[in-house]
Enzyme design. Sequence first.
Site, PDB file in Angstrom:
ATOM      1  CG  ASN A  44       4.152  -9.951  -0.946  1.00  0.00           C
ATOM      2  OD1 ASN A  44       5.193  -9.367  -1.198  1.00  0.00           O
ATOM      3  ND2 ASN A  44       3.233  -9.454  -0.131  1.00  0.00           N
ATOM      4  CD  GLU A  87      -0.714  -4.617  -5.670  1.00  0.00           C
ATOM      5  OE1 GLU A  87       0.323  -5.227  -5.979  1.00  0.00           O
ATOM      6  OE2 GLU A  87      -0.756  -3.361  -5.650  1.00  0.00           O
TER       7      GLU A  87
HETATM    8  N1  TRP Z   1       4.908  -3.236  -6.087  1.00  0.00           N
HETATM    9  C1  TRP Z   1       3.831  -2.632  -5.362  1.00  0.00           C
HETATM   10  C2  TRP Z   1       2.759  -2.283  -6.366  1.00  0.00           C
HETATM   11  O1  TRP Z   1       2.932  -1.471  -7.225  1.00  0.00           O
HETATM   12  C3  TRP Z   1       4.141  -1.404  -4.598  1.00  0.00           C
HETATM   13  C4  TRP Z   1       5.312  -1.337  -3.681  1.00  0.00           C
HETATM   14  C5  TRP Z   1       6.584  -1.147  -4.009  1.00  0.00           C
HETATM   15  C6  TRP Z   1       5.288  -1.244  -2.285  1.00  0.00           C
HETATM   16  N2  TRP Z   1       7.351  -0.927  -2.909  1.00  0.00           N
HETATM   17  C7  TRP Z   1       6.581  -0.983  -1.844  1.00  0.00           C
HETATM   18  C8  TRP Z   1       4.276  -1.355  -1.362  1.00  0.00           C
HETATM   19  C9  TRP Z   1       6.873  -0.786  -0.495  1.00  0.00           C
HETATM   20  C10 TRP Z   1       4.570  -1.157  -0.028  1.00  0.00           C
HETATM   21  C11 TRP Z   1       5.858  -0.869   0.402  1.00  0.00           C
HETATM   22  O2  TRP Z   1       1.738  -2.852  -6.396  1.00  0.00           O
HETATM   23 ZN    ZN Z   2       2.467  -2.454  -9.004  1.00  0.00          ZN
END
Ligand code: TRP
Ligand code: ZN
Length: 923
Positions: free
Chosen positions: A270, A303
């Site tokens: 985020n 992240e």
């Molecule tokens: N985008 C996140 C990452 O790869 C991971 C993620 C995707 C995620 N969907 C999620 C984390 C649902 C928790 C719950 O860093």
């Molecule tokens: Zn990721």
Amino acid sequence: MQTDSAITIHRSDYRPYPFRIETVQLAFDLDPAGTRVRNTLRLQRVPGTPANTLLVLDGEDIELLGLSLDGQPVEAARYRLDARTLSVAGLPESCTLTIDSLCRPDANTKLMGLYVSGESLFTQCEAEGFRRITWFPDRPDVMSRYQVTLRADKNAYPVMLSNGNLISSTELPDSRHETVWEDPFPKPSYLFALVAGRFACRQKTTHTASGREVLLQVYSDPGSEAQTEWALDSLERALRWDEQRFGLELDLDRFMVVATRDFNMGAMENKGLNIFNAAYVLAHPDSATDANYEAIESVIGHEYFHNWTGNRVTCRDWFQLSLKEGLTVFRDQEFTADMMAEALQRREEDAAAGSSAALAQLRAAQASARAVKRIDDVIALRAAQFPEDAGPMAHPIRPESYQEIGNFYTATVYEKGAEVIRMQHRLLGEAGFRQGMDDYFARFDGQAVTCDDFVDTMEAVYTRQHPGQDFSIFRRWYAQAGTPRVKVTLAHDSATQRCTITLQQRCDKVGVETQRGADYVKHPFHIPFALGLLAPDGTPLPLSLNGEQSDTVLLELREEQAQWHFDSIAQRPVPSLLRDFSAPVIVEYDWTDEELALLSEHDPDAFARWEAGQELAAREILRHARDMDLDEPVTLSASLVRAWATLLHTPALDPAYRARALALPLEKTLLERMRPMHPGRLAAARLAVRAELGRQLGSLWLQTYHENMTPGAYSPDPLSTGRRSLKNLALSYLCAPRKQDGLSLAQQQFQKAGNMTDSLAALACLVNDADTIVAQNALGDFYTRWHHDPLVVDKWFAVQAASCNSTVALVRKLTQHPAFTLLTPNRVRALVFQFCMNNALNFHTEEGAGYAFWAEQMLLLDPVNPEIAARLARVFDRWSLHAPELREKMLAALELIAAEPSLSRNTSEIIQKSLNLGALEAK
Ligand code: TRP
Ligand code: ZN
């Protein structure tokens, strides 16, 4: 199984959204039992769109309290509400829509949307969680500027955070307070976040390369502040690294990381407010292992790097997920490799002042640091992604269709996606790849784009480097699934001193490809294949390709078959293949055991050298799994014992590297080579080989154990972690024969350990190889000491669940332990996943008790947390290839779940695909 839920979404269905939403104002009255949300949208119809276009917003599990348009309530005839959408008709070209709604964080066990963890409130919006907070076009190509107002009771929620910058902080009547946050960057809804609760905060300020001051913060449970130093330091290292390696700076004044105990995955990027599973934030030497330290640095990096690869440039639709995930995994892998090399660099001066032995050790570690990271990543790829790519869930890194996007956060999209980026990096070189990245940001910053857009920028660099060549064949890596096999043939003519290498590739149809009919044809891949040749005495031979001379050549295979000639080679050489794992393929070549032993001793490519020893061990284990009487002692081949003894005898090799070389290949990787599959037999064979290597090489293991002590204060630097990993591997070999000398050593280490790495390694040895009473005592002491720390209690569950002595009855009993809960994914992973996915010996038994336990847990878990249940459902991906007595019971367990009427969309997709495609495979 629910039928209305089986809606398939196709990549080709993409249509741009007909409205722009420039700004979103969200106001929350936070309360776990009922949170009110006011959502104010500034809407504009996209020019050229018909005036009567419906506005369709996504929404799920929320209650509508009010709807008004430009300040006037919307009359009932103008909108329609169903379980998944809110549609409004007859909107003017531009207007303001205000939606009031209610959600219940304390009833949210799915951990998607707004939920409660401990005493605090958190959100998780990727991929489709924002619609569980308010109605919105919950898709990544709708990007808006957000202003967020948070209001809550000040005593219960003293800290209230959202994306971007803090605009104001105000006291309200009735001991309530309010904060207002503004994110200056337009973003898709999946990057929205809020956090409210009581937290400890560790922070520091630093300056970006261009001299701007930025505030870095790590928030965690009160009382855990002693465990956040490593995470904060990792964050600063990530910030520096992205500046130095990619020229990318932090674009906000403030960057926050918040830890929660209840989280579906590792962490979430985020904008400016990363939310983390506490397992990837909290670390103290007493309670976290070397592996934990490494994982924290890597996930913090991952992240943080998303801020550019994911947030500044995001995905047009979820089929493009690998655009951000593959690229960001590649970046975090490189970050870890560079951090290891850099840490060793910093040790130069200390070592130079010390003994020459210390300097030699450092040199050895520097030489293989990058190879060690590469080996670890390839081990993970082969254990998780190769099986996925051969089973019913097989999909290209850019899938063509899905039912539930949550099921496509896979090893393929992430880890194979990273390999596809790495191949482009290899083909373009570091400078060319960097140029491509610079061009990518110059062209696409602030946009939601596709994988094709990314490859376009890389292709432009490649064609400048290689006039007349293009990337059209390379693009097939995005479109076709499956792991290609490359068959290598070596011919040598001693009269002409010419060696001829032939590469031939094939890739069977897999997963949904098998259902696309006879007219779906797979085409050859563009495979960068790194090769070296060794003389029979182990000397590397200089090779020439395209006028350049080198010990390693990069062959580019673009057709089904191609040939290369190498001259002035006097004797038939031994080939060293797929050096540094230059492509995610399976190599087929019939080395003799003697050739493998030679490579294992002499290959100058550290990856290929490791690979050769692993192949010797793999052959040994597979032979025993097939032929041996499991009650008889095993006899080992002389080449394996000699190779292991040689590795143990070569202290010039770095301990971290030797720990990888002397470990046995993983069951999951070996199982792919076993037909029919019999995971229990394989696990037993692997244990037997380990015990026999432990027995035959006992004195060498003991010597290695004592040589690799790490006296002094704990440090997670690569030299110390390497020594601990080799020492603890030696301990596990010493304990494997279940003799007192090894076990006493484990008991001593368990009692005296000064850090969690050594303590847990010794505990695992005792639980697996010591008498029940000794094991139970150790487990009891461990629990008494650590029952207050959830991350250590997870370790306590996991070590029992994965033990070769555990049983279905024991694991079922542990599910009744007061510390067990289905509500916390980390706990479910520690016990249920560990047993079902990581204890083949006791899970895959012929009477089927393990499978019954799985079905029982599936039925409990699916209604609570479908994302996690769907991951557990994948235990039986390969059911159709198992021995008949296992296969039938697996099928029965799958059918039992399939018959459940209220199954989640997540689980239903997995079970359906397993049943349909597994049935095809079984034929
Ligand atoms: N985008 C996140 C990452 O790869 C991971 C993620 C995707 C995620 N969907 C999620 C984390 C649902 C928790 C719950 O860093
Ligand atoms: Zn990721």
